[in-house]
Motif scaffolding. Sequence first.
Motif, short mmCIF file in Angstrom:
data_model
loop_
_atom_site.label_atom_id
_atom_site.label_comp_id
_atom_site.label_asym_id
_atom_site.label_seq_id
_atom_site.Cartn_x
_atom_site.Cartn_y
_atom_site.Cartn_z
N VAL A 233 -0.15 -42.19 20.00
CA VAL A 233 0.02 -43.02 21.19
C VAL A 233 -1.31 -43.09 21.93
O VAL A 233 -1.92 -42.06 22.22
CB VAL A 233 1.13 -42.42 22.11
N GLU A 234 -1.76 -44.30 22.21
CA GLU A 234 -3.03 -44.50 22.90
C GLU A 234 -2.77 -45.11 24.27
O GLU A 234 -1.78 -45.80 24.46
CB GLU A 234 -3.91 -45.47 22.09
N THR A 235 -3.69 -44.86 25.19
CA THR A 235 -3.58 -45.52 26.50
C THR A 235 -4.24 -46.88 26.38
O THR A 235 -5.29 -47.04 25.78
CB THR A 235 -4.25 -44.70 27.61
N ARG B 221 0.08 -47.82 24.02
CA ARG B 221 0.06 -48.65 22.83
C ARG B 221 0.20 -47.74 21.62
O ARG B 221 -0.37 -46.66 21.59
CB ARG B 221 -1.28 -49.38 22.79
N GLN B 222 0.99 -48.19 20.65
CA GLN B 222 1.14 -47.41 19.42
C GLN B 222 1.19 -48.36 18.24
O GLN B 222 1.82 -49.41 18.30
CB GLN B 222 2.41 -46.57 19.45
N GLU B 223 0.50 -47.95 17.19
CA GLU B 223 0.52 -48.72 15.96
C GLU B 223 1.40 -47.99 14.95
O GLU B 223 1.23 -46.80 14.72
CB GLU B 223 -0.90 -48.88 15.43
N ILE B 224 2.32 -48.73 14.35
CA ILE B 224 3.20 -48.18 13.32
C ILE B 224 2.80 -48.83 12.01
O ILE B 224 3.04 -50.01 11.80
CB ILE B 224 4.68 -48.46 13.63
N ALA B 225 2.16 -48.05 11.14
CA ALA B 225 1.75 -48.57 9.84
C ALA B 225 2.98 -48.73 8.95
O ALA B 225 3.93 -47.94 9.03
CB ALA B 225 0.74 -47.63 9.20
N LEU B 226 2.97 -49.74 8.11
CA LEU B 226 4.07 -50.00 7.19
C LEU B 226 3.67 -49.51 5.81
O LEU B 226 2.70 -49.98 5.23
CB LEU B 226 4.39 -51.49 7.16
#
Length: 163
Positions: free
Chosen positions: A85-87, A94-99
């Motif tokens: 989780v990034e600010t 903001r969070q990136e969920i890799a597939l």
Amino acid sequence: MADTFSFDVVSDFDRQELINALDQAKREIQTRYDLKDTKTTLELGDQAIVINTDSEFTLQAVHTILQTKAAKRNLSMKIFDYGKVETASGNRVRQEIALKKGISQEIGKQITKIVRDEFKKVQASIQGDAVRVSAKSKDDLQAVIQRIKQEDFPVALQFTNYR
């Protein structure tokens, strides 16, 4: 009649079902009372989903919604690889969920080792990001499928091209 039968072990997901699950999640986020004013966004890229929201609390709620919508569409939870989780700007997170897609060399080697050690009449070979399993008997192939399903691999596995 064929001399040998085979199938492929792959790790993939139905992209259209993922798009549908994301659309349903967006709709629920817009209508839910506790999430309505958070200006939460879900963006689907080629390799990842990006979530931008108010706080970590709402991020957890969005995770729950996304997981339930994906589960209803028969998508495995193993395709999601949650990043840190990034600010983001404006006191947002903001969070990136890799597939996850495809079988890594390491997992391919584990699958072929299981087949080699436990099934003497069956051959397995790594072909790119898939594993091809072949044998003279369909019963042997069914036994291999059941054995691979017993293992808990970190990716979602499907069995395709069964012939």
